[in-house]
Design a protein around this motif. Structure first.
Motif, PDB file in Angstrom:
ATOM      1  N   TYR A  59      11.617  11.242   2.730  1.00 41.10           N
ATOM      2  CA  TYR A  59      10.286  11.937   2.919  1.00 41.10           C
ATOM      3  C   TYR A  59      10.342  13.355   2.114  1.00 41.10           C
ATOM      4  N   GLU A  60      11.450  13.880   1.883  1.00 46.48           N
ATOM      5  CA  GLU A  60      11.699  14.944   1.067  1.00 46.48           C
ATOM      6  C   GLU A  60      11.433  14.517  -0.399  1.00 46.48           C
ATOM      7  N   ASP A  61      11.950  13.497  -0.904  1.00 53.82           N
ATOM      8  CA  ASP A  61      11.625  13.100  -2.310  1.00 53.82           C
ATOM      9  C   ASP A  61      10.240  12.745  -2.558  1.00 53.82           C
ATOM     10  N   TRP A  62       9.661  12.077  -1.673  1.00 50.30           N
ATOM     11  CA  TRP A  62       8.389  11.557  -1.540  1.00 50.30           C
ATOM     12  C   TRP A  62       7.385  12.723  -1.723  1.00 50.30           C
ATOM     13  N   LEU A  63       7.400  14.033  -1.209  1.00 56.71           N
ATOM     14  CA  LEU A  63       6.865  14.986  -1.099  1.00 56.71           C
ATOM     15  C   LEU A  63       6.660  15.780  -2.436  1.00 56.71           C
ATOM     16  N   GLN A  64       8.089  15.432  -3.460  1.00 59.14           N
ATOM     17  CA  GLN A  64       8.300  16.128  -4.640  1.00 59.14           C
ATOM     18  C   GLN A  64       7.017  15.300  -5.619  1.00 59.14           C
ATOM     19  N   GLU A  65       6.759  14.254  -5.360  1.00 51.36           N
ATOM     20  CA  GLU A  65       5.993  13.597  -6.349  1.00 51.36           C
ATOM     21  C   GLU A  65       4.492  13.924  -6.451  1.00 51.36           C
ATOM     22  N   PRO A  66       3.991  14.011  -7.546  1.00 48.37           N
ATOM     23  CA  PRO A  66       2.782  14.897  -7.940  1.00 48.37           C
ATOM     24  C   PRO A  66       1.622  13.962  -6.824  1.00 48.37           C
ATOM     25  N   GLY A  67       0.764  14.418  -6.384  1.00 48.20           N
ATOM     26  CA  GLY A  67      -0.284  14.261  -5.626  1.00 48.20           C
ATOM     27  C   GLY A  67       0.103  13.632  -4.121  1.00 48.20           C
ATOM     28  N   ASN A  68       1.440  13.719  -3.792  1.00 49.54           N
ATOM     29  CA  ASN A  68       1.868  13.355  -2.425  1.00 49.54           C
ATOM     30  C   ASN A  68       1.541  14.517  -1.568  1.00 49.54           C
ATOM     31  N   GLU A  69       0.948  14.348  -0.168  1.00 47.30           N
ATOM     32  CA  GLU A  69       0.908  15.415   0.712  1.00 47.30           C
ATOM     33  C   GLU A  69       0.737  14.848   2.004  1.00 47.30           C
ATOM     34  N   GLY A  70       1.191  15.411   3.035  1.00 51.10           N
ATOM     35  CA  GLY A  70       0.827  14.912   4.506  1.00 51.10           C
ATOM     36  C   GLY A  70       1.768  13.801   4.804  1.00 51.10           C
ATOM     37  N   GLN A  71       1.386  12.524   4.878  1.00 51.48           N
ATOM     38  CA  GLN A  71       2.283  11.437   4.832  1.00 51.48           C
ATOM     39  C   GLN A  71       1.757  10.462   4.336  1.00 51.48           C
ATOM     40  N   PRO A  72       2.435   9.246   4.014  1.00 55.54           N
ATOM     41  CA  PRO A  72       2.029   8.027   3.254  1.00 55.54           C
ATOM     42  C   PRO A  72       0.949   7.520   4.060  1.00 55.54           C
ATOM     43  N   SER A  73      -0.029   6.905   3.372  1.00 57.57           N
ATOM     44  CA  SER A  73      -1.050   6.434   3.940  1.00 57.57           C
ATOM     45  C   SER A  73      -1.040   5.120   4.775  1.00 57.57           C
ATOM     46  N   SER A  74       0.195   4.400   4.474  1.00 57.11           N
ATOM     47  CA  SER A  74       0.403   2.967   5.204  1.00 57.11           C
ATOM     48  C   SER A  74       0.497   3.188   6.750  1.00 57.11           C
ATOM     49  N   LEU A  75      -0.345   2.363   7.223  1.00 55.20           N
ATOM     50  CA  LEU A  75      -0.665   2.275   8.471  1.00 55.20           C
ATOM     51  C   LEU A  75       0.684   1.939   9.407  1.00 55.20           C
ATOM     52  N   TYR A  76       1.359   1.049   9.019  1.00 49.95           N
ATOM     53  CA  TYR A  76       2.643   0.678   9.395  1.00 49.95           C
ATOM     54  C   TYR A  76       3.622   1.763   9.546  1.00 49.95           C
ATOM     55  N   PHE A  77       3.611   2.491   8.349  1.00 50.73           N
ATOM     56  CA  PHE A  77       4.563   3.728   8.293  1.00 50.73           C
ATOM     57  C   PHE A  77       4.010   4.459   9.472  1.00 50.73           C
ATOM     58  N   GLN A  78       2.775   5.132   9.411  1.00 52.56           N
ATOM     59  CA  GLN A  78       2.368   6.058  10.307  1.00 52.56           C
ATOM     60  C   GLN A  78       2.824   5.641  11.793  1.00 52.56           C
ATOM     61  N   ARG A  79       2.773   4.305  12.248  1.00 51.44           N
ATOM     62  CA  ARG A  79       3.162   3.649  13.406  1.00 51.44           C
ATOM     63  C   ARG A  79       4.497   3.756  13.803  1.00 51.44           C
ATOM     64  N   GLN A  80       5.219   3.534  12.799  1.00 49.16           N
ATOM     65  CA  GLN A  80       6.602   3.574  12.882  1.00 49.16           C
ATOM     66  C   GLN A  80       7.157   5.290  13.413  1.00 49.16           C
ATOM     67  N   VAL A  81       6.516   6.197  12.557  1.00 43.24           N
ATOM     68  CA  VAL A  81       6.667   7.601  12.725  1.00 43.24           C
ATOM     69  C   VAL A  81       6.247   7.851  14.208  1.00 43.24           C
ATOM     70  N   LYS A  82       5.595   7.176  14.700  1.00 40.77           N
ATOM     71  CA  LYS A  82       5.164   7.686  16.191  1.00 40.77           C
ATOM     72  C   LYS A  82       6.425   7.141  17.326  1.00 40.77           C
ATOM     73  N   ASP A  83       6.608   5.863  16.980  1.00 46.94           N
ATOM     74  CA  ASP A  83       7.731   5.406  17.637  1.00 46.94           C
ATOM     75  C   ASP A  83       9.186   6.427  17.413  1.00 46.94           C
ATOM     76  N   MET A  84       9.497   6.611  16.283  1.00 42.71           N
ATOM     77  CA  MET A  84      10.355   7.598  15.818  1.00 42.71           C
ATOM     78  C   MET A  84      10.341   9.044  16.600  1.00 42.71           C
ATOM     79  N   LYS A  85       9.235   9.465  16.819  1.00 44.10           N
ATOM     80  CA  LYS A  85       9.218  10.916  17.401  1.00 44.10           C
ATOM     81  C   LYS A  85       9.334  10.552  18.913  1.00 44.10           C
TER      82      LYS A  85
END
Length: 327
Positions: free
Chosen positions: A182-208
């Protein structure tokens, strides 16, 4: 409770018959249209998770980029336990000074991480200014977290074993090649918040949710990692599973998968003790079970307050709020 499939290439969490459902087909077409229309769109490999028909398989790769030949998780664990160590390299980051191993057995090579730090203390002040009365930073906790993830049917924590390396006991965990942090992803131009993939966002909920259960105090942007298919891989659980029975930062809970909630509810004292007692003391296991009860109560309260469909989800479901009308 849902149990992990014993396979090196984990079974996709596809909805049975999803592609035969007309509503799902129409939903897929709409998602493809909107993904193509939005500037901050998903990568092509994330379209499948948004259309609701499939979720990517998890594949373990070797250093050469080819899939590893193991057929079961038990085979991966056997490899980690017995393979010859060809090389040991200091990773160079992290306060616990982990090492990267190159392992080989029967012509198969794979990398693994070796963690051997083992510390317990009281009244440790953390970077966020809070103080942990019962603090541990231990490979034993890391291994216990892996075993607990197996009990919960999660496939997000890489296989691991306890093994001696250069005369030291520690955890040897399969290295997942080609990850993006996530740290590297945030360094890429235009990236903020979290990736737009719904699958990713759902996994983050399970991670938390998992982090609440194990009371993980060390989740940060360098150990939130995903592969090219947006599969999230959870590592670095050395600072978890201490004997504090409170839920730390319970407001971080935003929902979880139905499968994970059911598995958490279904945990029995006997199976937890059998799986974790080689790595955790009795009072730490007792604290875990108390946190489980509090977490279940928290989730049930949120379901009552907001509604089940706002809190629980199934991997592979269509994006929430997408309504199909045949009028």
């Amino acid at each position: 409770s849902s149990k992990i499939k014993e396979a090196c290439m984990f079974e996709s969490k596809s909805r049975v018959g999803a592609t035969k459902n007309p509503a799902m087909v129409i939903a897929a077409m709409l998602v493809l249209f909107f993904a193509a229309s939005v500037g901050h769109a998903q990568n092509p490999e994330t379209v499948a998770d948004s259309e609701g028909s499939t979720v990517p398989d998890r594949v373990f790769y070797g250093p050469d980029g080819d899939p590893l030949p193991f057929q079961t998780v038990s085979e991966v664990e056997e490899f980690l336990s017995t393979a010859r160590i060809l090389d040991v390299t200091l990773i160079g980051e992290g306060v616990t000074k982990p090492k990267r191993l190159l392992l080989e057995a029967n012509g198969v090579r794979a990398h693994a991480k070796f963690g051997y730090h083992d510390f317990k203390g009281q009244g440790e002040k953390l970077a966020d200014g809070t103080t942990e009365m019962y603090f541990q930073d231990s490979f034993h906790a890391d291994m216990a977290a892996y075993e607990l993830s197996r009990l919960l049917g999660m496939d997000m924590v890489p296989p691991a074993v306890i093994r001696q390396v250069e005369g030291q006991d520690g955890i040897v965990q399969l290295w997942i090649e080609g990850l993006t942090s996530y740290e590297d992803w945030l360094q890429e131009p235009g990236n903020e918040g979290q990736p737009s993939s719904l699958y990713f966002q759902r996994q983050v909920k399970d991670m938390k949710t998992f982090d609440l259960l194990i009371r993980n105090i060390d989740r940060h942007s360098r150990n939130i990692n995903w592969d090219s298919d947006w599969n999230v891989w959870l590592i670095d659980h050395t600072r978890s599973l201490a004997k504090d029975a409170t839920l730390r930062k319970s407001d971080s809970f935003k929902g979880c998968s139905r499968a994970l909630f059911e598995a958490i509810q279904g945990l029995s004292k006997g199976e937890v003790e059998a799986a974790l007692s080689p790595y955790q003391a009795g009072f730490e296991i007792k604290a875990l079970l108390k946190r489980r009860d509090k977490l279940v109560k928290l989730i049930q309260g949120q379901i009552k307050k907001q509604g089940e469909d706002k809190i629980l989800f199934n991997y592979g479901d269509a994006p929430p709020g997408l309504v199909i009308s045949y009028d």
